[in-house]
Design a protein around this motif. Structure first.
Motif, PDB file in Angstrom:
ATOM      1  N   ARG A   1     -11.964  66.519 -21.081  1.00  0.00           N
ATOM      2  CA  ARG A   1     -11.675  68.040 -20.445  1.00  0.00           C
ATOM      3  C   ARG A   1     -12.742  68.939 -20.452  1.00  0.00           C
ATOM      4  NH1 ARG A   1      -8.311  71.478 -23.842  1.00  0.00           N
ATOM      5  NH2 ARG A   1     -10.290  71.521 -24.567  1.00  0.00           N
ATOM      6  N   ASP A   2     -13.533  68.609 -21.767  1.00  0.00           N
ATOM      7  CA  ASP A   2     -14.664  69.534 -21.927  1.00  0.00           C
ATOM      8  C   ASP A   2     -15.594  68.951 -20.588  1.00  0.00           C
ATOM      9  OD1 ASP A   2     -13.058  70.826 -23.532  1.00  0.00           O
ATOM     10  OD2 ASP A   2     -14.261  69.626 -24.922  1.00  0.00           O
ATOM     11  N   ARG A   3     -15.770  67.892 -20.228  1.00  0.00           N
ATOM     12  CA  ARG A   3     -17.098  67.377 -19.804  1.00  0.00           C
ATOM     13  C   ARG A   3     -16.614  67.558 -17.842  1.00  0.00           C
ATOM     14  NH1 ARG A   3     -21.257  62.926 -20.294  1.00  0.00           N
ATOM     15  NH2 ARG A   3     -21.790  62.516 -18.046  1.00  0.00           N
ATOM     16  N   TRP A   4     -15.286  67.097 -17.263  1.00  0.00           N
ATOM     17  CA  TRP A   4     -14.501  66.866 -16.013  1.00  0.00           C
ATOM     18  C   TRP A   4     -13.448  67.728 -15.057  1.00  0.00           C
ATOM     19  CZ3 TRP A   4     -15.830  62.170 -18.928  1.00  0.00           C
ATOM     20  CH2 TRP A   4     -16.710  61.102 -18.492  1.00  0.00           C
ATOM     21  N   GLY A   5     -13.073  68.412 -16.775  1.00  0.00           N
ATOM     22  CA  GLY A   5     -12.699  69.482 -16.116  1.00  0.00           C
ATOM     23  C   GLY A   5     -10.522  68.821 -15.535  1.00  0.00           C
ATOM     24  N   LYS A   6     -10.622  67.744 -15.756  1.00  0.00           N
ATOM     25  CA  LYS A   6      -9.931  66.578 -15.073  1.00  0.00           C
ATOM     26  C   LYS A   6      -9.923  65.281 -15.607  1.00  0.00           C
ATOM     27  CE  LYS A   6     -12.254  64.152 -11.338  1.00  0.00           C
ATOM     28  NZ  LYS A   6     -12.002  63.224  -9.958  1.00  0.00           N
ATOM     29  N   LEU A   7      -8.250  64.414 -14.734  1.00  0.00           N
ATOM     30  CA  LEU A   7      -8.363  63.216 -15.143  1.00  0.00           C
ATOM     31  C   LEU A   7      -7.857  62.152 -14.446  1.00  0.00           C
ATOM     32  CD1 LEU A   7      -9.718  60.696 -17.884  1.00  0.00           C
ATOM     33  CD2 LEU A   7      -6.770  61.028 -18.493  1.00  0.00           C
ATOM     34  N   ASP A   8      -8.488  61.255 -14.142  1.00  0.00           N
ATOM     35  CA  ASP A   8      -8.071  60.526 -12.787  1.00  0.00           C
ATOM     36  C   ASP A   8      -7.058  59.239 -13.047  1.00  0.00           C
ATOM     37  OD1 ASP A   8      -8.813  61.894 -10.407  1.00  0.00           O
ATOM     38  OD2 ASP A   8     -10.738  61.287 -11.704  1.00  0.00           O
ATOM     39  N   THR A   9      -7.269  58.663 -13.712  1.00  0.00           N
ATOM     40  CA  THR A   9      -6.654  57.542 -14.690  1.00  0.00           C
ATOM     41  C   THR A   9      -6.558  57.173 -16.512  1.00  0.00           C
ATOM     42  OG1 THR A   9      -6.762  56.141 -12.126  1.00  0.00           O
ATOM     43  CG2 THR A   9      -6.682  55.029 -14.150  1.00  0.00           C
ATOM     44  N   VAL A  10      -5.852  56.707 -17.433  1.00  0.00           N
ATOM     45  CA  VAL A  10      -5.293  56.120 -17.965  1.00  0.00           C
ATOM     46  C   VAL A  10      -4.836  54.754 -18.192  1.00  0.00           C
ATOM     47  CG1 VAL A  10      -4.068  56.497 -20.518  1.00  0.00           C
ATOM     48  CG2 VAL A  10      -5.111  58.699 -19.245  1.00  0.00           C
ATOM     49  N   VAL A  11      -5.709  54.194 -18.862  1.00  0.00           N
ATOM     50  CA  VAL A  11      -5.319  52.777 -18.716  1.00  0.00           C
ATOM     51  C   VAL A  11      -5.352  52.391 -20.625  1.00  0.00           C
ATOM     52  CG1 VAL A  11      -6.085  50.013 -19.113  1.00  0.00           C
ATOM     53  CG2 VAL A  11      -7.425  51.747 -17.172  1.00  0.00           C
ATOM     54  N   HIS A  12      -4.275  52.569 -20.571  1.00  0.00           N
ATOM     55  CA  HIS A  12      -3.238  51.815 -22.283  1.00  0.00           C
ATOM     56  C   HIS A  12      -3.242  50.077 -22.404  1.00  0.00           C
ATOM     57  CE1 HIS A  12       0.062  51.767 -24.922  1.00  0.00           C
ATOM     58  NE2 HIS A  12      -0.603  52.094 -25.721  1.00  0.00           N
ATOM     59  N   SER A  13      -4.709  49.828 -23.123  1.00  0.00           N
ATOM     60  CA  SER A  13      -4.437  48.631 -23.486  1.00  0.00           C
ATOM     61  C   SER A  13      -4.186  48.231 -24.900  1.00  0.00           C
ATOM     62  CB  SER A  13      -5.469  47.726 -22.954  1.00  0.00           C
ATOM     63  OG  SER A  13      -4.996  46.719 -22.943  1.00  0.00           O
ATOM     64  N   ILE A  14      -2.885  48.810 -26.207  1.00  0.00           N
ATOM     65  CA  ILE A  14      -2.912  48.874 -27.267  1.00  0.00           C
ATOM     66  C   ILE A  14      -1.736  47.985 -26.957  1.00  0.00           C
ATOM     67  CG2 ILE A  14      -4.795  50.150 -27.408  1.00  0.00           C
ATOM     68  CD1 ILE A  14      -2.729  52.049 -28.143  1.00  0.00           C
ATOM     69  N   ALA A  15      -1.612  47.253 -28.522  1.00  0.00           N
ATOM     70  CA  ALA A  15      -0.281  46.944 -29.430  1.00  0.00           C
ATOM     71  C   ALA A  15      -1.467  46.308 -30.753  1.00  0.00           C
ATOM     72  CB  ALA A  15      -0.250  45.465 -28.435  1.00  0.00           C
ATOM     73  N   TYR A  16       0.031  46.495 -31.434  1.00  0.00           N
ATOM     74  CA  TYR A  16       0.133  45.975 -32.634  1.00  0.00           C
ATOM     75  C   TYR A  16       1.042  46.142 -33.558  1.00  0.00           C
ATOM     76  CZ  TYR A  16      -1.235  46.018 -37.889  1.00  0.00           C
ATOM     77  OH  TYR A  16      -1.661  45.255 -38.965  1.00  0.00           O
ATOM     78  N   CYS A  17       1.308  44.752 -34.434  1.00  0.00           N
ATOM     79  CA  CYS A  17       1.574  44.547 -35.233  1.00  0.00           C
ATOM     80  C   CYS A  17       1.480  43.153 -36.349  1.00  0.00           C
ATOM     81  CB  CYS A  17       3.234  43.669 -34.274  1.00  0.00           C
ATOM     82  SG  CYS A  17       4.828  43.442 -35.767  1.00  0.00           S
ATOM     83  N   PRO A  18       1.922  44.213 -37.184  1.00  0.00           N
ATOM     84  CA  PRO A  18       1.743  43.779 -39.028  1.00  0.00           C
ATOM     85  C   PRO A  18       1.907  41.914 -38.696  1.00  0.00           C
ATOM     86  CG  PRO A  18       3.054  45.643 -39.478  1.00  0.00           C
ATOM     87  CD  PRO A  18       2.971  45.487 -37.871  1.00  0.00           C
ATOM     88  N   ALA A  19       1.020  41.392 -39.005  1.00  0.00           N
ATOM     89  CA  ALA A  19       0.803  39.958 -38.831  1.00  0.00           C
ATOM     90  C   ALA A  19       2.795  38.922 -39.992  1.00  0.00           C
ATOM     91  CB  ALA A  19      -0.148  39.426 -39.698  1.00  0.00           C
ATOM     92  N   SER A  20       2.785  39.704 -40.851  1.00  0.00           N
ATOM     93  CA  SER A  20       3.623  39.229 -41.502  1.00  0.00           C
ATOM     94  C   SER A  20       5.214  39.331 -40.776  1.00  0.00           C
ATOM     95  CB  SER A  20       3.936  39.900 -42.678  1.00  0.00           C
ATOM     96  OG  SER A  20       4.532  41.630 -42.991  1.00  0.00           O
ATOM     97  N   ASP A  21       5.282  40.156 -39.508  1.00  0.00           N
ATOM     98  CA  ASP A  21       6.929  40.803 -39.231  1.00  0.00           C
ATOM     99  C   ASP A  21       5.959  40.067 -37.644  1.00  0.00           C
ATOM    100  OD1 ASP A  21       8.119  42.664 -40.539  1.00  0.00           O
ATOM    101  OD2 ASP A  21       6.270  43.752 -40.581  1.00  0.00           O
ATOM    102  N   LEU A  22       5.071  39.698 -37.613  1.00  0.00           N
ATOM    103  CA  LEU A  22       4.812  39.030 -36.073  1.00  0.00           C
ATOM    104  C   LEU A  22       5.027  37.594 -35.590  1.00  0.00           C
ATOM    105  CD1 LEU A  22       3.946  38.947 -33.142  1.00  0.00           C
ATOM    106  CD2 LEU A  22       1.252  38.726 -34.018  1.00  0.00           C
TER     107      LEU A  22
END
Length: 254
Positions: A79-100
């Motif tokens: 916001r401080d740099r551009w005052g806007k945002l056009d796209t968000v790419v959400h590419s995160i996932a996690y699970c503890p190995a013992s449960d995964l």
């Protein structure tokens, strides 16, 4: 390509140059976007820095969705740099190995809650923070997998988590639609990424995908990035609440 010229794109989830998020960041940069890249912590930073440098990231910021205030700080910086945002790419996932690596039946409450928080609720939080910056509309993209629709061997608890992510994506699409904000999911086929390698018997999954896909070949992170650019472009203004499969047609096989 200039499909995203003048647009500001935030890419969350770059782990290294081989990650899906890196492919999205590169494609968006190539399409003319101003790209913001995040890294999860100081340990990960040296692996993400080369990606940020290659795509010419205008901001390179820490973001661990489990650390209070870090997500807000990223959106404030945008916001401080551009005052806007056009796209968000959400590419995160996690699970503890013992449960995964265990049965869904045996998944702990703590592991399930953490997997849902990092993989799903973080998308809700990002959508909430992005909304006031998308004054002229925008696009929110998240990454899912076919294991959210059908039971894929060894994907275990991440199947129900991805199912929840897809349902959340559709709900956000409906709620955000009146503000001209589109929300979609991309469903890549199996890829040789660090995240994928955490799944048990992943080599078997990769080989099966290669043989069963109509084109009998694997996709690349660049393929996923190109679809992200398409969905973020003005040409996709009528696409929302959808899942775009980038798997060489694998998902059509019974």
């Amino acid at each position: 390509m200039t499909a995203l010229k003048g647009k500001v794109v935030l890419v969350v989830g770059v782990a290294n140059a081989d990650s899906i998020a890196a492919g999205c960041a590169q494609a968006c940069s190539d399409a003319g976007a101003e790209v913001v890249v995040t890294y999860v912590n100081d340990t990960a930073k040296p692996y993400v820095q080369p990606v940020a440098d290659t795509v010419g990231a205008k901001l390179f910021l820490p973001l661990d969705v489990e650390v209070s205030g870090e997500m807000e700080a990223v959106f404030d910086a945008v916001r401080d740099r551009w005052g806007k945002l056009d796209t968000v790419v959400h590419s995160i996932a996690y699970c503890p190995a013992s449960d995964l690596h265990g049965r869904v039946t045996d998944c702990s409450a703590k592991g399930f809650a953490q997997a849902m928080d990092v993989s799903v609720h973080s998308l809700i939080r990002m959508a909430r923070l992005a909304e006031p910056l998308m004054t002229n509309g925008g696009t929110i993209l998240t990454m899912t997998y076919y294991g959210g629709e059908k039971v894929v061997d060894h994907y275990n608890i991440m199947g129900p988590v991805k199912a929840a992510l897809e349902g959340t994506m559709r709900a956000l699409a409906v709620e955000s639609g009146p503000k001209n904000i589109r929300v979609n999911a991309i469903s890549p086929g199996p890829l040789q990424t660090r995240a994928g390698s955490g799944i048990a018997h992943f080599d078997t999954l990769i080989n099966a995908a290669r043989l069963r896909a109509p084109g009998q070949c694997l996709i690349t992170v660049a393929d996923v990035g190109n679809v992200a650019v398409m969905l973020a472009s003005d040409g996709a203004r009528s696409i929302s609440g959808d899942i775009a499969y980038v798997d060489g047609g694998l998902h059509v096989r019974a």
